[in-house]
Write a protein that holds these residues in place. Structure first.
Motif, PDB file in Angstrom:
ATOM      1  N   UNK A   1     -13.732  -0.019 -13.443  1.00 42.57           N
ATOM      2  CA  UNK A   1     -13.858   1.049 -14.437  1.00 42.57           C
ATOM      3  C   UNK A   1     -13.567   0.501 -15.838  1.00 42.57           C
ATOM      4  N   UNK A   2     -12.533  -0.301 -15.963  1.00 42.72           N
ATOM      5  CA  UNK A   2     -12.190  -0.884 -17.270  1.00 42.72           C
ATOM      6  C   UNK A   2     -13.315  -1.778 -17.783  1.00 42.72           C
TER       7      UNK A   2
ATOM      8  N   UNK B   1     -15.817  -1.340 -21.198  1.00 48.35           N
ATOM      9  CA  UNK B   1     -16.086  -2.355 -22.226  1.00 48.35           C
ATOM     10  C   UNK B   1     -17.587  -2.583 -22.388  1.00 48.35           C
ATOM     11  N   UNK B   2     -18.333  -2.491 -21.302  1.00 51.44           N
ATOM     12  CA  UNK B   2     -19.773  -2.759 -21.352  1.00 51.44           C
ATOM     13  C   UNK B   2     -20.591  -1.575 -21.853  1.00 51.44           C
ATOM     14  N   UNK B   3     -20.318  -0.395 -21.311  1.00 54.32           N
ATOM     15  CA  UNK B   3     -21.179   0.754 -21.592  1.00 54.32           C
ATOM     16  C   UNK B   3     -21.031   1.276 -23.016  1.00 54.32           C
ATOM     17  N   UNK B   4     -19.878   1.825 -23.387  1.00 58.88           N
ATOM     18  CA  UNK B   4     -19.771   2.326 -24.747  1.00 58.88           C
ATOM     19  C   UNK B   4     -19.463   1.237 -25.773  1.00 58.88           C
ATOM     20  N   UNK B   5     -19.160   0.021 -25.303  1.00 53.16           N
ATOM     21  CA  UNK B   5     -18.859  -1.062 -26.215  1.00 53.16           C
ATOM     22  C   UNK B   5     -17.462  -1.015 -26.792  1.00 53.16           C
ATOM     23  N   UNK B   6     -16.539  -0.411 -26.081  1.00 55.50           N
ATOM     24  CA  UNK B   6     -15.167  -0.316 -26.567  1.00 55.50           C
ATOM     25  C   UNK B   6     -14.354  -1.535 -26.161  1.00 55.50           C
ATOM     26  N   UNK B   7     -13.383  -1.833 -26.974  1.00 59.01           N
ATOM     27  CA  UNK B   7     -12.367  -2.820 -26.605  1.00 59.01           C
ATOM     28  C   UNK B   7     -11.163  -2.015 -26.148  1.00 59.01           C
ATOM     29  N   UNK B   8     -10.744  -2.256 -24.924  1.00 56.31           N
ATOM     30  CA  UNK B   8      -9.604  -1.516 -24.382  1.00 56.31           C
ATOM     31  C   UNK B   8      -8.297  -2.140 -24.843  1.00 56.31           C
TER      32      UNK B   8
ATOM     33  N   UNK C   1     -17.274  14.274 -26.415  1.00 55.82           N
ATOM     34  CA  UNK C   1     -16.733  13.368 -25.412  1.00 55.82           C
ATOM     35  C   UNK C   1     -17.734  13.075 -24.292  1.00 55.82           C
ATOM     36  N   UNK C   2     -18.528  14.074 -23.909  1.00 64.93           N
ATOM     37  CA  UNK C   2     -19.558  13.849 -22.891  1.00 64.93           C
ATOM     38  C   UNK C   2     -20.598  12.854 -23.397  1.00 64.93           C
ATOM     39  N   UNK C   3     -20.980  12.989 -24.660  1.00 63.71           N
ATOM     40  CA  UNK C   3     -21.965  12.080 -25.247  1.00 63.71           C
ATOM     41  C   UNK C   3     -21.373  10.679 -25.425  1.00 63.71           C
ATOM     42  N   UNK C   4     -20.125  10.613 -25.859  1.00 67.44           N
ATOM     43  CA  UNK C   4     -19.459   9.345 -26.144  1.00 67.44           C
ATOM     44  C   UNK C   4     -19.140   8.572 -24.865  1.00 67.44           C
ATOM     45  N   UNK C   5     -18.638   9.266 -23.839  1.00 71.26           N
ATOM     46  CA  UNK C   5     -18.233   8.603 -22.599  1.00 71.26           C
ATOM     47  C   UNK C   5     -19.321   8.631 -21.527  1.00 71.26           C
ATOM     48  N   UNK C   6     -20.401   9.354 -21.800  1.00 69.16           N
ATOM     49  CA  UNK C   6     -21.502   9.430 -20.833  1.00 69.16           C
ATOM     50  C   UNK C   6     -22.009   8.079 -20.356  1.00 69.16           C
ATOM     51  N   UNK C   7     -22.224   7.110 -21.247  1.00 72.17           N
ATOM     52  CA  UNK C   7     -22.703   5.804 -20.784  1.00 72.17           C
ATOM     53  C   UNK C   7     -21.747   5.125 -19.798  1.00 72.17           C
TER      54      UNK C   7
END
Length: 109
Positions: free
Chosen positions: A14-15, A19-26, A82-88
């Motif tokens: 999940x982590x 990192x891959x889908x929304x492009x976030x750095x955790x 949040x649905x749009x942002x975390x959807x990917x």
């Protein structure tokens, strides 16, 4: 809190998807918060610390574990954002996301 190897691997997946889908750095605190939430703990985080992503980690982990998972938020704007942002993230893991708005009538069967 004790986690077996499968649970640890699932949370790591999940982590990585986050990192891959929304492009976030955790950040470490987001990972720790997500893990605690996924195990049923209550966590308090100040503004700007990444609560949305931490909660998404826990929700995705619980959904992949076979639990019916729903997130609730305080208003329509946040629900849609949040649905749009975390959807990917959810979609990359084979999960679906939807939004219910306060203006919708309840479905009566």
């Amino acid at each position: 809190m004790r986690l077996d190897r499968v649970a640890i691997d699932r949370f790591a997946l999940v982590c990585r998807a986050a990192e891959l889908a929304p492009g976030h750095v955790l950040w470490h605190h987001q990972i720790a918060c997500g893990l605690l939430l996924s195990q049923g703990y209550i966590v308090q985080m100040p503004n700007g610390c990444g609560k949305t992503l931490a909660i998404a980690l826990a929700a995705a982990y619980n959904a992949l574990s076979g639990s019916a998972t729903h997130l609730a938020t305080v208003n329509d704007y946040l629900a849609e954002r949040d649905a749009r942002w975390m959807g990917p993230l959810y979609q990359l893991l084979g999960l679906s996301v939807g939004v219910l708005f306060s203006s919708q009538s309840p479905c009566v069967a």
